[in-house]
Scaffold this motif. Structure first.
Motif, mmCIF file in Angstrom:
data_model
loop_
_atom_site.group_PDB
_atom_site.id
_atom_site.type_symbol
_atom_site.label_atom_id
_atom_site.label_comp_id
_atom_site.label_asym_id
_atom_site.label_seq_id
_atom_site.Cartn_x
_atom_site.Cartn_y
_atom_site.Cartn_z
ATOM 1 N N GLY A 266 0.822 -1.220 0.000
ATOM 2 C CA GLY A 266 0.000 0.000 0.000
ATOM 3 C C GLY A 266 0.849 1.261 0.000
ATOM 4 O O GLY A 266 0.591 2.186 -0.770
ATOM 5 N N ASP A 267 1.883 1.276 0.867
ATOM 6 C CA ASP A 267 2.731 2.477 0.967
ATOM 7 C C ASP A 267 3.457 2.737 -0.342
ATOM 8 O O ASP A 267 3.552 3.877 -0.800
ATOM 9 N N LEU A 268 3.970 1.639 -0.933
ATOM 10 C CA LEU A 268 4.705 1.775 -2.197
ATOM 11 C C LEU A 268 3.790 2.350 -3.285
ATOM 12 O O LEU A 268 4.172 3.293 -3.999
ATOM 13 N N MET A 269 2.585 1.790 -3.386
ATOM 14 C CA MET A 269 1.677 2.243 -4.436
ATOM 15 C C MET A 269 1.300 3.710 -4.224
ATOM 16 O O MET A 269 1.203 4.481 -5.176
ATOM 17 N N GLU A 270 1.114 4.087 -2.973
ATOM 18 C CA GLU A 270 0.753 5.472 -2.668
ATOM 19 C C GLU A 270 1.894 6.402 -3.089
ATOM 20 O O GLU A 270 1.687 7.453 -3.689
ATOM 21 N N ARG A 271 3.117 5.956 -2.788
ATOM 22 C CA ARG A 271 4.302 6.759 -3.147
ATOM 23 C C ARG A 271 4.396 6.901 -4.675
ATOM 24 O O ARG A 271 4.630 7.990 -5.201
ATOM 25 N N LEU A 272 4.160 5.799 -5.367
ATOM 26 C CA LEU A 272 4.245 5.821 -6.832
ATOM 27 C C LEU A 272 3.176 6.727 -7.431
ATOM 28 O O LEU A 272 3.420 7.464 -8.386
ATOM 29 N N ARG A 273 1.967 6.681 -6.827
ATOM 30 C CA ARG A 273 0.883 7.544 -7.315
ATOM 31 C C ARG A 273 1.265 9.019 -7.144
ATOM 32 O O ARG A 273 1.067 9.834 -8.037
ATOM 33 N N ARG A 274 1.845 9.322 -5.973
ATOM 34 C CA ARG A 274 2.239 10.718 -5.709
ATOM 35 C C ARG A 274 3.324 11.161 -6.691
ATOM 36 O O ARG A 274 3.268 12.255 -7.246
ATOM 37 N N ASN A 275 4.301 10.288 -6.918
ATOM 38 C CA ASN A 275 5.391 10.593 -7.853
ATOM 39 C C ASN A 275 4.850 10.859 -9.255
ATOM 40 O O ASN A 275 5.316 11.757 -9.961
ATOM 41 N N LEU A 276 3.867 10.071 -9.603
ATOM 42 C CA LEU A 276 3.287 10.194 -10.939
ATOM 43 C C LEU A 276 2.606 11.547 -11.121
ATOM 44 O O LEU A 276 2.732 12.203 -12.156
ATOM 45 N N LEU A 277 1.874 11.957 -10.081
ATOM 46 C CA LEU A 277 1.155 13.233 -10.162
ATOM 47 C C LEU A 277 2.109 14.415 -10.130
ATOM 48 O O LEU A 277 1.865 15.443 -10.758
ATOM 49 N N ALA A 278 3.223 14.233 -9.389
ATOM 50 C CA ALA A 278 4.181 15.331 -9.283
ATOM 51 C C ALA A 278 5.223 15.284 -10.388
ATOM 52 O O ALA A 278 6.098 16.136 -10.464
ATOM 53 N N GLY A 279 5.131 14.268 -11.242
ATOM 54 C CA GLY A 279 6.143 14.069 -12.287
ATOM 55 C C GLY A 279 6.115 15.143 -13.363
ATOM 56 O O GLY A 279 5.239 16.009 -13.365
ATOM 57 N N PRO A 280 7.103 15.071 -14.279
ATOM 58 C CA PRO A 280 7.228 16.123 -15.305
ATOM 59 C C PRO A 280 6.101 16.095 -16.337
ATOM 60 O O PRO A 280 5.822 17.120 -16.963
ATOM 61 N N GLN A 281 5.452 14.955 -16.486
ATOM 62 C CA GLN A 281 4.432 14.863 -17.538
ATOM 63 C C GLN A 281 3.075 15.380 -17.045
ATOM 64 O O GLN A 281 2.538 14.860 -16.063
ATOM 65 N N PRO A 282 2.500 16.411 -17.707
ATOM 66 C CA PRO A 282 1.184 16.885 -17.263
ATOM 67 C C PRO A 282 0.102 15.867 -17.626
ATOM 68 O O PRO A 282 0.074 15.347 -18.732
ATOM 69 N N LEU A 283 -0.783 15.601 -16.679
ATOM 70 C CA LEU A 283 -1.843 14.608 -16.913
ATOM 71 C C LEU A 283 -3.197 15.292 -16.832
ATOM 72 O O LEU A 283 -3.409 16.157 -15.977
ATOM 73 N N ASP A 284 -4.122 14.915 -17.727
ATOM 74 C CA ASP A 284 -5.464 15.496 -17.610
ATOM 75 C C ASP A 284 -6.274 14.705 -16.584
ATOM 76 O O ASP A 284 -5.824 13.690 -16.055
#
Lengths: 542, 107
Positions: free
Chosen positions: A483-501
């Motif tokens: 759970g912690d890993l997935m949460e971290r990955l989700r956060r990284n994804l949202l804060a990542g360089p690629q803008p997401l709609d």
């Protein structure tokens, strides 16, 4: 005339909906017990023939019988081989009514349609009977549609154009053969056309020979009609329709050929036999109709030895039909509960393999070579899962010892988990596909999820297949909470360089949640495997 | 995928380069499995960009075999994305993964 065509069209639409409805509602029924009962009724060709004759006589339509059986076959309630004699003998059953014009079944089927329709509309009856009520409603629709098509062209002899047509073909027996064939396409009842032919001969518009040829033409007409009406069917259900088309077509053409042989050689054949049997013109024509239907049954008997094999080639089962049948289960296996449980285990492993098959449709290195869609595999796992569930329930109902009972419970638990995994993996594949279809996205993360899930399912397959404690331990380690890993990955994804709609974010969140759910279910599968092995080990000791 | 072999003390090191996909996993299997005789084997992932489930399967089989024969298998020098991938698949609990492979082999 326009109104009559509209009536015919509406009847055709109701007919198709009826056929489709029978199929889908019987699929929902999934009753192994009902299938066994139906198989028992049709276990012997003579018994099946008797049922077919009776159904043909009652329904007055061998086409309707063929399509109802098509529904039973595609719903998995009967095999094609068992249904063939019923279809063949239903043809002969229809001839009864030409001799004994009797009861009005239209009224009976209106009641079936009305009562079942109202029961569905007002939710009358227990939930477990609803598929049966819905199937009855579809049967009612099928007959109502056929009746509409019939009534659209029933007043045929009263039309001026029909009178002109009769005058035009006056004297030509071949033309009346073609007329019978074409009329059968419009009027969905051979017996109704037989009655028209008898009336035309009686009125002096046709000779007896012409009337007989008009009836023979209906044989080919049935073949064409069934062929056209089954054009929306694929695989196994189409086999019955093709069978009906072939035996009727062969029957019509055979009698047409015999007529010409009789004319050219003077050797008494069908017409000669009818003349010997009776001197009454109308009854002689009724015999001609009986010969036509009997020839269809003879064609079926001649064809019966290699019919199934030939039909399988002509209309092979679709992927879904093929995959939706249990590969290992059989009724005979119930005689030995322990062996039956071994078969259940094999069936469940096979189902687990289909989960990888679903993922293969989206994984980069397998997507292009995947031959079966994820949708088909998902439905197939659900269908076979339902069969396994009933099989296990039947096993649980037998007198078995405590250990076997424990094993049944463990396999039921595993089946429930496979069912949930099937839905989760399917939702994962759907979400994955939506993400891929949307705006371009750095695919590494989602590809990693798919590859990881595939690896985990393969490890679960290893554990379930080998029962090796090392493999089970490996699965449990691999499926530990993340759970912690997935949460971290989700956060990284949202804060990542690629803008997401918004849609991409929403799909990514859902995809990771589905992944986590699948991992949890796979872990439960590992735990269930431990308890299954424990019950097997106790079995061995005892 | 390119694979070269080197020695580091009593360790045999396979230096991997490319993707461990279907084709790559076959190449890895051919190079790795003959080495699984109970000795010490290390896989250098420094130039690995991506691993598919076929690659994971080969690695899992290798780990199982090595464990059965009493040998050691260490993976190291992974890029963060590949390391993440191992974590997502739950494989970080299965393999011994060293951030710095040479240091781990020297220790």
């Amino acid at each position: 005339m326009t109104e009559l065509f509209a009536l015919f069209l509406a009847g055709l639409a109701l007919f198709f909906h009826g056929v489709g409805g029978i199929r889908s509602h019987l699929n929902g029924l999934g009753s192994r017990r009902l299938r066994k009962q139906l198989s028992r009724w049709a276990r012997h060709p003579v018994l099946a023939g008797a049922w077919g004759f009776l159904f043909g006589a009652i329904t007055q339509s061998s086409t309707a019988v063929a399509f109802i059986l098509t529904g039973l076959v595609s719903g998995g309630l009967m095999t094609t081989a068992r249904a063939l004699p019923i279809v063949a003998w239903a043809n002969l059953g229809t001839a009864v009514l030409v001799f004994f014009v009797s009861f009005n079944l239209h009224l009976a089927f209106l009641y079936v349609l009305g009562v079942s329709g109202l029961a569905l509309a007002f939710n009358v009856g227990a939930a477990r009977f609803r598929p049966v009520i819905a199937a009855l409603f579809s049967v009612g629709l099928l007959f109502f549609g056929l009746q509409m098509m019939k009534s659209a062209f029933a007043p045929l002899s009263g039309f001026a154009w029909f009178g002109d047509l009769v005058a035009f073909i006056h004297g030509s027996v071949l033309a009346t053969f073609v007329l019978g064939m074409l009329l059968r396409l419009l009027v969905q009842s051979s017996s109704a056309i037989a009655v028209i032919a008898i009336a035309l001969a009686h009125g002096g518009l046709f000779s007896g020979e012409q009337a007989a040829m008009m009836m023979y033409g209906t044989g080919v007409g049935v073949g064409l009609s069934v062929f056209l009406l089954s054009s929306n069917l694929r695989g196994v259900p189409r086999q019955l329709a093709l069978y009906q088309a072939v035996i009727n077509g062969a029957s019509g053409l055979t009698l047409c050929a015999l007529f010409y042989v009789e004319k050219l050689t003077g050797v008494p054949l069908a017409i000669g036999l009818a003349e010997r049997l009776t001197s009454d013109d109308s009854l002689r024509l009724a015999f001609a109709f009986l010969f036509l239907q009997s020839t269809a049954v003879c064609a079926a008997l001649l064809f019966s030895r290699f019919a199934v094999q030939w039909l399988e080639k002509l209309s092979p089962p679709t992927d879904e039909q093929d995959l939706s049948r249990p590969r290992f289960l059989s009724d005979e296996a119930l005689a030995d509960p322990e062996s039956a449980l071994d078969l259940v285990e094999k069936e469940q492993l096979h189902l687990l393999g289909h989960l990888n098959g679903q993922l293969a449709t989206v994984r980069e290195e397998t997507a292009s070579s995947a031959t079966v869609s994820a949708e088909v595999l998902h439905r197939a796992v659900a269908a076979v899962g339902a069969e396994v569930e009933v099989f296990l329930r039947e096993l649980a109902g037998l007198e078995v010892d405590h250990q076997t009972s424990r094993r049944v419970l463990a396999l039921e638990r595993r089946l429930a988990l496979i069912g949930s995994l099937n839905d989760t993996v399917h939702a994962f594949v759907e979400t994955f596909t939506r993400l891929r279809a949307g705006p371009p996205l750095d695919g590494t993360f989602v590809d990693n999820l798919a590859e990881s899930l595939n690896t985990l399912i393969l490890s679960a397959l290893d554990a379930a297949g080998s029962g090796d404690p090392g493999d089970i331990d490996l699965l449990l380690r691999m499926t530990a909470d993340r759970g912690d890993l997935m949460e971290r990955l989700r956060r990284n994804l949202l804060a990542g360089p690629q803008p997401l709609d918004h849609h991409q974010k929403s799909h990514l969140f859902y995809l990771t949640s589905l992944f986590e759910r699948a991992v949890w279910l796979l872990r439960q599968l590992g735990v269930a495997q431990q308890s299954l092995d424990a019950s097997s080990a106790t079995d061995t000791k005892s | 995928m390119n694979i070269t072999t080197s020695a580091h003390g009593d360790w045999t090191v396979l230096n991997l380069d490319g993707k461990i996909d279907n084709a790559g996993s076959e190449a890895l299997k051919s190079a790795l499995f003959p080495l699984l005789t109970g000795g010490n084997v290390a896989l250098d992932f420094a130039r690995i960009e991506y691993v598919t489930s076929s690659g994971f399967r080969v690695l899992l089989q290798a780990e199982k075999e090595q464990r059965a024969k009493g040998g050691r298998l260490v993976l190291g020098n992974m890029m963060p994305s590949v390391s993440n991938f191992f974590e997502i698949a739950g494989l970080h609990t299965v393999f011994k993964i060293a951030p710095d492979l040479r240091a781990a082999l020297d220790a």
